[in-house]
Scaffold this motif. Structure first.
Motif, PDB file in Angstrom:
ATOM      1  N   GLN A 463      48.871 -25.466  18.966  1.00 17.31           N
ATOM      2  CA  GLN A 463      49.199 -26.802  18.485  1.00 17.31           C
ATOM      3  C   GLN A 463      48.255 -27.876  19.042  1.00 17.31           C
ATOM      4  O   GLN A 463      48.232 -28.990  18.520  1.00 17.31           O
ATOM      5  CB  GLN A 463      50.646 -27.152  18.849  1.00 17.31           C
ATOM      6  N   LEU A 464      47.483 -27.534  20.075  1.00 21.82           N
ATOM      7  CA  LEU A 464      46.604 -28.512  20.698  1.00 21.82           C
ATOM      8  C   LEU A 464      45.153 -28.382  20.228  1.00 21.82           C
ATOM      9  O   LEU A 464      44.226 -28.850  20.905  1.00 21.82           O
ATOM     10  CB  LEU A 464      46.689 -28.395  22.216  1.00 21.82           C
ATOM     11  N   THR A 465      44.950 -27.751  19.075  1.00 23.34           N
ATOM     12  CA  THR A 465      43.619 -27.686  18.476  1.00 23.34           C
ATOM     13  C   THR A 465      43.066 -29.100  18.296  1.00 23.34           C
ATOM     14  O   THR A 465      43.748 -29.988  17.780  1.00 23.34           O
ATOM     15  CB  THR A 465      43.690 -26.961  17.124  1.00 23.34           C
ATOM     16  N   HIS A 466      41.839 -29.306  18.738  1.00 25.36           N
ATOM     17  CA  HIS A 466      41.147 -30.608  18.709  1.00 25.36           C
ATOM     18  C   HIS A 466      41.781 -31.630  19.666  1.00 25.36           C
ATOM     19  O   HIS A 466      41.413 -32.810  19.636  1.00 25.36           O
ATOM     20  CB  HIS A 466      41.093 -31.192  17.299  1.00 25.36           C
ATOM     21  N   THR A 467      42.712 -31.181  20.500  1.00 21.80           N
ATOM     22  CA  THR A 467      43.294 -32.058  21.530  1.00 21.80           C
ATOM     23  C   THR A 467      42.852 -31.615  22.915  1.00 21.80           C
ATOM     24  O   THR A 467      42.382 -32.417  23.717  1.00 21.80           O
ATOM     25  CB  THR A 467      44.832 -32.060  21.453  1.00 21.80           C
ATOM     26  N   SER A 468      43.004 -30.317  23.215  1.00 24.56           N
ATOM     27  CA  SER A 468      42.587 -29.777  24.511  1.00 24.56           C
ATOM     28  C   SER A 468      42.403 -28.283  24.385  1.00 24.56           C
ATOM     29  O   SER A 468      42.787 -27.680  23.373  1.00 24.56           O
ATOM     30  CB  SER A 468      43.634 -30.098  25.590  1.00 24.56           C
ATOM     31  N   GLN A 469      41.830 -27.669  25.400  1.00 28.61           N
ATOM     32  CA  GLN A 469      41.741 -26.220  25.456  1.00 28.61           C
ATOM     33  C   GLN A 469      42.120 -25.755  26.855  1.00 28.61           C
ATOM     34  O   GLN A 469      42.230 -26.556  27.782  1.00 28.61           O
ATOM     35  CB  GLN A 469      40.347 -25.727  25.078  1.00 28.61           C
ATOM     36  N   ARG A 470      42.346 -24.460  26.983  1.00 30.36           N
ATOM     37  CA  ARG A 470      42.860 -23.912  28.243  1.00 30.36           C
ATOM     38  C   ARG A 470      41.731 -23.399  29.129  1.00 30.36           C
ATOM     39  O   ARG A 470      40.782 -22.766  28.658  1.00 30.36           O
ATOM     40  CB  ARG A 470      43.846 -22.773  27.965  1.00 30.36           C
ATOM     41  N   HIS A 471      41.882 -23.654  30.425  1.00 30.49           N
ATOM     42  CA  HIS A 471      40.952 -23.123  31.420  1.00 30.49           C
ATOM     43  C   HIS A 471      41.756 -22.314  32.432  1.00 30.49           C
ATOM     44  O   HIS A 471      42.769 -22.788  32.954  1.00 30.49           O
ATOM     45  CB  HIS A 471      40.210 -24.255  32.135  1.00 30.49           C
ATOM     46  N   GLU A 472      41.285 -21.096  32.724  1.00 30.14           N
ATOM     47  CA  GLU A 472      41.983 -20.204  33.657  1.00 30.14           C
ATOM     48  C   GLU A 472      40.998 -19.634  34.662  1.00 30.14           C
ATOM     49  O   GLU A 472      39.852 -19.324  34.328  1.00 30.14           O
ATOM     50  CB  GLU A 472      42.666 -19.071  32.906  1.00 30.14           C
ATOM     51  N   PHE A 473      41.471 -19.478  35.879  1.00 29.28           N
ATOM     52  CA  PHE A 473      40.697 -18.819  36.922  1.00 29.28           C
ATOM     53  C   PHE A 473      41.633 -17.916  37.710  1.00 29.28           C
ATOM     54  O   PHE A 473      42.757 -18.311  38.043  1.00 29.28           O
ATOM     55  CB  PHE A 473      40.052 -19.831  37.868  1.00 29.28           C
ATOM     56  N   ALA A 474      41.197 -16.706  38.005  1.00 30.06           N
ATOM     57  CA  ALA A 474      42.003 -15.771  38.794  1.00 30.06           C
ATOM     58  C   ALA A 474      41.089 -14.974  39.716  1.00 30.06           C
ATOM     59  O   ALA A 474      39.937 -14.671  39.368  1.00 30.06           O
ATOM     60  CB  ALA A 474      42.800 -14.842  37.886  1.00 30.06           C
ATOM     61  N   PHE A 475      41.637 -14.619  40.873  1.00 27.49           N
ATOM     62  CA  PHE A 475      40.864 -13.951  41.907  1.00 27.49           C
ATOM     63  C   PHE A 475      41.759 -12.944  42.614  1.00 27.49           C
ATOM     64  O   PHE A 475      42.928 -13.227  42.898  1.00 27.49           O
ATOM     65  CB  PHE A 475      40.344 -15.008  42.897  1.00 27.49           C
ATOM     66  N   ALA A 476      41.233 -11.763  42.875  1.00 28.74           N
ATOM     67  CA  ALA A 476      41.985 -10.733  43.605  1.00 28.74           C
ATOM     68  C   ALA A 476      41.067 -10.073  44.627  1.00 28.74           C
ATOM     69  O   ALA A 476      39.878  -9.850  44.360  1.00 28.74           O
ATOM     70  CB  ALA A 476      42.545  -9.682  42.647  1.00 28.74           C
ATOM     71  N   VAL A 477      41.624  -9.738  45.794  1.00 24.88           N
ATOM     72  CA  VAL A 477      40.882  -9.039  46.825  1.00 24.88           C
ATOM     73  C   VAL A 477      41.841  -8.115  47.563  1.00 24.88           C
ATOM     74  O   VAL A 477      43.019  -8.438  47.743  1.00 24.88           O
ATOM     75  CB  VAL A 477      40.208 -10.036  47.801  1.00 24.88           C
ATOM     76  N   GLY A 478      41.354  -6.959  47.960  1.00 26.61           N
ATOM     77  CA  GLY A 478      42.235  -6.034  48.680  1.00 26.61           C
ATOM     78  C   GLY A 478      41.596  -4.682  48.850  1.00 26.61           C
ATOM     79  O   GLY A 478      40.366  -4.538  48.797  1.00 26.61           O
ATOM     80  N   GLY A 479      42.438  -3.683  49.039  1.00 18.66           N
ATOM     81  CA  GLY A 479      41.935  -2.336  49.234  1.00 18.66           C
ATOM     82  C   GLY A 479      43.057  -1.323  49.250  1.00 18.66           C
ATOM     83  O   GLY A 479      44.231  -1.652  49.070  1.00 18.66           O
ATOM     84  N   ALA A 480      42.675  -0.069  49.451  1.00 20.22           N
ATOM     85  CA  ALA A 480      43.646   1.024  49.441  1.00 20.22           C
ATOM     86  C   ALA A 480      43.220   2.110  50.412  1.00 20.22           C
ATOM     87  O   ALA A 480      42.035   2.256  50.735  1.00 20.22           O
ATOM     88  CB  ALA A 480      43.776   1.600  48.030  1.00 20.22           C
ATOM     89  N   TYR A 481      44.212   2.863  50.873  1.00 20.29           N
ATOM     90  CA  TYR A 481      43.979   4.012  51.741  1.00 20.29           C
ATOM     91  C   TYR A 481      44.726   5.210  51.162  1.00 20.29           C
ATOM     92  O   TYR A 481      45.928   5.132  50.914  1.00 20.29           O
ATOM     93  CB  TYR A 481      44.470   3.728  53.161  1.00 20.29           C
ATOM     94  N   LYS A 482      43.998   6.285  50.919  1.00 16.92           N
ATOM     95  CA  LYS A 482      44.623   7.506  50.398  1.00 16.92           C
ATOM     96  C   LYS A 482      45.220   8.276  51.577  1.00 16.92           C
ATOM     97  O   LYS A 482      44.509   8.935  52.353  1.00 16.92           O
ATOM     98  CB  LYS A 482      43.603   8.366  49.661  1.00 16.92           C
ATOM     99  N   ILE A 483      46.540   8.171  51.712  1.00 11.61           N
ATOM    100  CA  ILE A 483      47.224   8.810  52.838  1.00 11.61           C
ATOM    101  C   ILE A 483      47.105  10.329  52.764  1.00 11.61           C
ATOM    102  O   ILE A 483      46.874  11.013  53.757  1.00 11.61           O
ATOM    103  CB  ILE A 483      48.707   8.391  52.854  1.00 11.61           C
ATOM    104  N   ALA A 484      47.267  10.849  51.558  1.00  8.52           N
ATOM    105  CA  ALA A 484      47.196  12.285  51.279  1.00  8.52           C
ATOM    106  C   ALA A 484      46.983  12.422  49.782  1.00  8.52           C
ATOM    107  O   ALA A 484      47.109  11.435  49.038  1.00  8.52           O
ATOM    108  CB  ALA A 484      48.488  12.989  51.714  1.00  8.52           C
ATOM    109  N   PRO A 485      46.646  13.598  49.293  1.00  7.09           N
ATOM    110  CA  PRO A 485      46.464  13.742  47.844  1.00  7.09           C
ATOM    111  C   PRO A 485      47.698  13.273  47.071  1.00  7.09           C
ATOM    112  O   PRO A 485      48.809  13.721  47.313  1.00  7.09           O
ATOM    113  CB  PRO A 485      46.244  15.249  47.670  1.00  7.09           C
ATOM    114  N   GLY A 486      47.493  12.293  46.179  1.00  9.13           N
ATOM    115  CA  GLY A 486      48.578  11.818  45.331  1.00  9.13           C
ATOM    116  C   GLY A 486      49.322  10.610  45.841  1.00  9.13           C
ATOM    117  O   GLY A 486      50.206  10.107  45.148  1.00  9.13           O
ATOM    118  N   ILE A 487      49.008  10.104  47.026  1.00  5.15           N
ATOM    119  CA  ILE A 487      49.731   8.941  47.547  1.00  5.15           C
ATOM    120  C   ILE A 487      48.744   7.926  48.129  1.00  5.15           C
ATOM    121  O   ILE A 487      47.886   8.269  48.944  1.00  5.15           O
ATOM    122  CB  ILE A 487      50.797   9.331  48.602  1.00  5.15           C
ATOM    123  N   ASN A 488      48.864   6.665  47.673  1.00  2.00           N
ATOM    124  CA  ASN A 488      47.995   5.589  48.124  1.00  2.00           C
ATOM    125  C   ASN A 488      48.822   4.468  48.745  1.00  2.00           C
ATOM    126  O   ASN A 488      49.895   4.121  48.243  1.00  2.00           O
ATOM    127  CB  ASN A 488      47.204   5.003  46.952  1.00  2.00           C
TER     128      ASN A 488
END
Length: 531
Positions: A463-488
């Motif tokens: 509904q906001l065509t020619h009125t405004s547009q959307r701006h989005e920013f997203a950020f992710a950081v992290g990690g994982a450890y494989k405890i044993a085969p099949g489980i993180n």
């Protein structure tokens, strides 16, 4: 009899999720003791390439089949903060035709979540070398935590752009706690993917059913987008913090790969054999769903059955809803090459579609139309409803690159063109979609760390065509450890923000000056078991 039992054990022993040990199973328990092989996904190294490649799923030999029953159980604890975790009084309209909320609301910033998935499938090879198979993804549904005394067909506020509730006008705007038993009993299972395939190494592969198109197939392992550094949380593809916070925090996913807006419709896909590291593909989807719904007599969400060609039919191409795309085509190519320990991968896909027709072609979204249809009490609606606007068909490019060396991976993905958000059409005259993703990760032994960032500019509210547009920013950081085969064990932090002038993210109202910015952040500690 002994030969029959041995043959049966050999077939089951080829399972993609199990590599059966030499010891015979205990028949009284129906259990196998075996090392883990493979992992959970409807997409695998057998059904995502014309010629099967090495991977977690076992590859059948001539005259055999591999029967798989992979699964996933995810459990996490979340801590989150965001603008929508608290709502002041008189700022939302919880039900159609009802007064604004008299009391403020606040959500607990700490939560615990879990879900379950199953991935049954079969991969086979005929004695002449023809490969074939099928794959299914079964997921868990979730319903709201409150119970209400009555329910009815969805309704809207006059001039509203979206369904606001399934409660009739004047109904109380909040229910009572449904209890833990009531909430869990609403967690049903549903089918997310279901497809079959045929493949010949020198001819190509054909896949048919509810499945991923070219973006999802070329990026089936998340190589160009989410990666695997977070151990399976899913980071910016509507996972982690986004999955446990109110749905206004769901960042649009214009890259399409791994998102239900792309793989939820039924389509046919063709992949060529590889030539010097390159393969190519084409896809076609006639509508946004499954035509078996045309014969359904009832379901919890439809307002009535499809007795004849009408608005209730899934495959309708003309009538009263202009927001549907139809006859969606895709063409693309993929490359994979390894040079002395350095791996380079890339892909590109071009997607176009037709659009459903309505009388007069639809209303042009504009500032004048918005002024003529203001939001109700400044809290709901605004402008002409989505199904009555004028749209352009899809015309969009999506592509990515990834380079890996000595455990380091740098990946990027872009989407450019006539699309709004994730696989939705943009109103005529609306801003095009321009989205970029960049990721960096490192894997060493059982550890992995990484980060992803997404920037997107799109039309946002139609509904906001020619009125405004959307701006989005997203950020992710992290990690994982494989405890044993099949489980993180996984840890991830996310931050995301969205802005659109004259759009209220809390209520979905267009043409208002409040709620134009939202932001949120969260920390997720997850344990994920795959088999």
């Amino acid at each position: 009899m002994r030969k029959t039992l041995l043959a049966s054990a050999a077939i089951l022993g080829a399972t993609g999720g199990l590599a059966v040990a030499q010891n015979a199973p205990n028949p009284s328990q129906g259990q196998y003791i075996a090392p883990l092989l493979g992992g959970p996904s409807a997409q695998n190294n057998n059904n995502s390439w014309t010629t099967a490649i090495p991977g977690g799923a076992a590859t059948p030999t001539p005259g055999t089949v591999v029967i798989r029953l992979n699964g996933k159980v995810y459990a996490d604890i979340d801590a989150s903060y965001g603008t929508g975790l608290q709502t002041s009084a008189h700022t939302i309209v919880p039900a159609s035709g009802a007064a604004s909320n008299a009391a403020g609301y606040k959500l607990n910033p700490v939560g615990v979540a879990s879900y379950f998935r199953l991935y049954p499938g079969i991969d086979g090879m005929a004695t002449n070398g023809l490969r074939y198979g099928a794959a299914v993804e079964i997921r868990e549904n979730f319903e709201g935590g409150n119970s209400f005394a009555v329910s009815s067909a969805p309704s809207t506020v006059a001039g509203s752009t979206a369904i606001t509730t399934n409660l009739p006008s004047g109904t109380a705007t909040s229910g009572t706690n449904a209890s833990a038993s009531g909430v869990s009993s609403a967690q049903t299972l549903f089918v997310r993917r279901a497809f079959v395939y045929l493949a010949a190494d020198n001819v190509g592969m054909v896949r048919l059913g509810q499945q991923d198109g070219l973006p999802g197939l070329f990026d089936y392992a998340g190589t160009f987008t989410t990666g695997s550094w977070d151990g399976g949380i899913g980071n910016l593809n509507n996972s982690g913090f986004q999955a446990s916070a109110p749905n206004q925090y769901l960042v649009q996913w214009p890259f399409m790969s791994g998102n239900g807006t792309e793989y939820g419709d039924n389509k046919v896909v063709f992949l060529t054999p590889q030539f010097f590291g390159f393969d190519f593909g084409a896809e076609y989807g006639p509508s946004e769903g499954n035509i078996l719904t045309n014969s359904a007599t009832s379901d919890p969400y439809a307002v009535g059955p499809c007795n004849t060609a009408s608005a209730n039919c899934e495959s309708v191409t003309s009538g009263t809803d202009s927001s549907r795309w139809i006859n969606r085509f895709g063409l693309g190519g993929r490359y994979t090459g390894t040079f002395g320990g350095f791996t380079l991968q890339g892909y590109g896909v071009w997607i176009v579609s037709g659009k459903a027709q309505i009388a007069g072609g639809g209303t042009q979204a504009s500032p004048a139309n918005l002024a003529a249809n203001p939001a109700v009490a400044g809290l709901a609606g605004g402008g002409t409803a989505n199904g009555s606007l004028k749209y352009d068909g899809l015309d969009v490019f999506n592509g990515g690159l990834a380079a890996t060396y000595l455990g380091f991976t740098v990946n990027g993905d872009v989407t450019l063109g006539r699309m709004n958000g994730s696989n939705a059409m943009v109103p005529s005259g609306g801003a095009p979609d321009a989205a970029e993703l960049l990721g960096i990760s490192y894997a060493f032994g059982p550890f992995s760390v990484g980060t992803d960032a997404v920037v997107e500019d799109s039309q946002g509210s139609n509904q906001l065509t020619h009125t405004s547009q959307r701006h989005e920013f997203a950020f992710a950081v992290g990690g994982a450890y494989k405890i044993a085969p099949g489980i993180n064990l996984c840890l991830e932090y996310q931050y995301e923000m969205q802005h659109q002038g004259a759009y209220n993210f809390n209520t979905g109202a267009a043409g208002v000056s409040t709620g134009n910015n939202i932001h949120g952040q969260g920390l997720t500690l997850a344990t994920i078991v795959n088999w």
